[in-house]
Design an enzyme around this catalytic site. Structure first.
Site, PDB file in Angstrom:
ATOM      1  N   HIS A  63       0.871  -1.186   0.000  1.00  0.00           N
ATOM      2  CA  HIS A  63       0.000   0.000   0.000  1.00  0.00           C
ATOM      3  C   HIS A  63       0.902   1.229   0.000  1.00  0.00           C
ATOM      4  O   HIS A  63       1.529   1.530   1.010  1.00  0.00           O
ATOM      5  CB  HIS A  63      -0.912  -0.008   1.232  1.00  0.00           C
ATOM      6  CG  HIS A  63      -1.832  -1.193   1.262  1.00  0.00           C
ATOM      7  ND1 HIS A  63      -3.056  -1.206   0.626  1.00  0.00           N
ATOM      8  CD2 HIS A  63      -1.697  -2.436   1.804  1.00  0.00           C
ATOM      9  CE1 HIS A  63      -3.647  -2.382   0.806  1.00  0.00           C
ATOM     10  NE2 HIS A  63      -2.835  -3.152   1.508  1.00  0.00           N
ATOM     11  N   LEU A  64       0.985   1.901  -1.154  1.00  0.00           N
ATOM     12  CA  LEU A  64       1.864   3.069  -1.268  1.00  0.00           C
ATOM     13  C   LEU A  64       1.182   4.343  -0.796  1.00  0.00           C
ATOM     14  O   LEU A  64       1.840   5.361  -0.598  1.00  0.00           O
ATOM     15  CB  LEU A  64       2.347   3.246  -2.713  1.00  0.00           C
ATOM     16  CG  LEU A  64       3.506   2.367  -3.168  1.00  0.00           C
ATOM     17  CD1 LEU A  64       3.854   2.687  -4.615  1.00  0.00           C
ATOM     18  CD2 LEU A  64       4.727   2.521  -2.278  1.00  0.00           C
ATOM     19  N   ARG A  65      -0.154   4.292  -0.655  1.00  0.00           N
ATOM     20  CA  ARG A  65      -0.948   5.406  -0.087  1.00  0.00           C
ATOM     21  C   ARG A  65      -1.033   6.644  -0.965  1.00  0.00           C
ATOM     22  O   ARG A  65      -1.672   7.611  -0.575  1.00  0.00           O
ATOM     23  CB  ARG A  65      -0.415   5.822   1.298  1.00  0.00           C
ATOM     24  CG  ARG A  65      -0.317   4.704   2.319  1.00  0.00           C
ATOM     25  CD  ARG A  65      -1.648   4.056   2.599  1.00  0.00           C
ATOM     26  NE  ARG A  65      -1.588   3.197   3.789  1.00  0.00           N
ATOM     27  CZ  ARG A  65      -2.417   2.188   3.989  1.00  0.00           C
ATOM     28  NH1 ARG A  65      -3.359   1.890   3.118  1.00  0.00           N
ATOM     29  NH2 ARG A  65      -2.323   1.459   5.087  1.00  0.00           N
ATOM     30  N   ASP A 306       2.502  -7.012   2.450  1.00  0.00           N
ATOM     31  CA  ASP A 306       1.273  -6.292   2.832  1.00  0.00           C
ATOM     32  C   ASP A 306       1.644  -5.020   3.606  1.00  0.00           C
ATOM     33  O   ASP A 306       1.014  -4.668   4.609  1.00  0.00           O
ATOM     34  CB  ASP A 306       0.322  -7.183   3.640  1.00  0.00           C
ATOM     35  CG  ASP A 306      -1.095  -6.579   3.731  1.00  0.00           C
ATOM     36  OD1 ASP A 306      -1.338  -5.514   3.124  1.00  0.00           O
ATOM     37  OD2 ASP A 306      -1.944  -7.165   4.426  1.00  0.00           O
TER      38      ASP A 306
HETATM   39 ZN   LIG Z   1      -5.999  -7.301   2.425  1.00  0.00          ZN
END
Ligand SMILES: [Zn+2]
Length: 433
Positions: A63-65, A306
């Protein structure tokens, strides 16, 4: 021109595991040389004696946001953390703001990564608009814009019918649907694995069945449609068993796990440690061991971090209210190397889980191998180096890790992406500007 000299070159895709030298020219792997290093090499030399030289690591769940949550992470900081962790390519999830459900968002991410990123960024687009689980996105348009797979990660696709339609749509094109497998009703209101620890701490539980029911559903829908399904962050024993069964049945189902699920159990929640709060939650010892078995027998195809950065504000609060997720780009490699120290997992299997496997799953051409002609993405690993993961080592904008303060073994000594040195611990080897 770059010569990576005298390392143990481990490239499962070309069945190589031998000491030698790797020559990189014009952003590609030129050749592997055994025996004496060339004396007349006209280029930069990276000394790799005593190190492993592997295809650049690929983290398929990050997740690079960016766009939308840049105070947690952005493409610049996320890719810097990746490079420090030995990762040369990553796939970023679609739960940004706006959601990556439109080709313009996909192109924006790719464009930003080209300008700001230090490693390769491959966007994963949403399965449904706004991750709302109601209306499918236009997969072809998104794939054309550069999406490498589709996932509503962060949320499950609650409707089995919609998942069926998504798989049917994806099948003729060979698109990969990745799933955050969770039955939302069974999981509702829970904050930890349903079990003894949650009971003792008075935290509402999420039963393993919430994940298992959903994994079973995805497998049955893969069977029904012939589509390709990839199960993200498998955390349960039954999840591993179901995946194994699906593979034996010859279905196009694959799965990944994250280092936290084979390293920790819900015992890490003691003291209401919100840095151990994630979804799926840390499970019990039996689950942890089953994930080990799944890694050993090939049921698990990949290890992905993750990586889910969060600012302190949403973690430093009551356990139930705290955000889910931990950062993982800099700890994925050492935690996975710990499997080798356990004596049952080979170095080449680790490289498969962290590089060749993800390249295969995401169909990344020229990645996950060091064969001649492959992209010059290389990770030089010091497998013995012991180091303490301290706050000041964190390259991410966020520090939510349960592994801070841990003594880890193994580290990326140098990360080379497209022939450019993006991270280096090696004396005399500087980072390219
Ligand atoms: Zn997930």
């Amino acid at each position: 021109m770059l010569l990576i000299k005298g390392g143990r070159v481990i490239d499962p895709a070309s069945r190589r595991d031998e000491v030698g030298h790797l020559v990189l020219v014009d952003g590609k792997v030129k050749e592997f040389l055994a025996g004496e290093a060339p004396g007349d090499f006209q280029g930069r030399v990276i000394p790799a004696e005593g190190m492993w030289v592997t295809p650049g690591l690929i983290d398929m769940h990050v997740h690079l946001r960016e766009p939308g949550y840049e105070w947690k992470e952005d493409i610049r900081s996320g890719t810097l953390a990746a490079a420090a962790g030995g990762i040369t390519s990553l796939a970023c999830m679609a739960n940004t703001r706006p959601v990556n459900d439109h080709p313009e968002v996909t192109r924006y991410i790719i464009d930003r990564a080209r300008r700001e990123g230090t490693v390769n960024v491959f966007p994963v687009a949403a399965v449904t608009r706004g991750l709302e689980g109601k209306e499918m996105t236009d997969f072809s348009e998104l794939a054309e814009a550069g999406a490498v797979a589709f996932s509503d990660d962060g949320k499950p696709v609650a409707s089995a019918l919609l998942m069926r339609r998504a798989l049917e749509y994806a099948r003729p094109f060979g698109y990969l649907i990745m799933t955050h497998s969770e039955d939302p009703e069974l999981a509702e209101g829970g904050s930890a694995n349903e079990g003894w620890t949650a009971l003792k701490l008075g935290i509402p539980g999420i039963p393993a069945a919430a994940e298992d029911v959903a994994i079973a559903r995805e497998i049955l829908l893969a069977r029904q449609t012939g589509g390709r399904v990839h199960i993200q962050h498998v955390s349960t024993k039954m999840g591993v068993d179901l995946l194994r069964m699906a593979k034996r049945a010859g279905l196009a189902v694959t799965g990944e796990t994250a280092p936290q699920y084979f390293t920790l159990t819900d015992a890490a929640l003691e003291g209401y440690n919100t840095n151990a709060k994630m979804n799926p939650p840390l499970r019990g010892e039996e689950d942890r061991m089953a994930i080990h078995e799944g890694i050993l027998d090939g049921t698990i195809d990949a290890v992905a971090s993750d990586h889910a950065p969060h600012e302190e504000y949403v973690k430093r609060c009551e356990f139930v209210a705290a955000a889910n997720g931990i950062i993982g780009l800099q700890t994925a490699l050492p935690l996975t190397l710990a499997l080798v120290a356990g004596g049952r997992v080979s170095p080449s299997r680790v490289v498969d889980l962290l590089s060749a496997g993800p390249a295969r799953l995401l169909s990344l051409k020229g990645k996950g191998t060091l064969a001649a002609g492959a992209d010059a993405d290389v990770t030089v690993i010091d497998p013995e180096r012991e180091w303490v993961f301290r706050e000041e080592d964190v390259r991410s904008k966020s520090r939510n890790s349960p592994f801070l303060g841990w003594t880890l073994r193994g580290r990326a000594a140098a990360t080379i992406c497209g022939g450019h040195v993006r991270h280096s611990d090696l004396p005399g080897v500087g980072v390219d500007g």
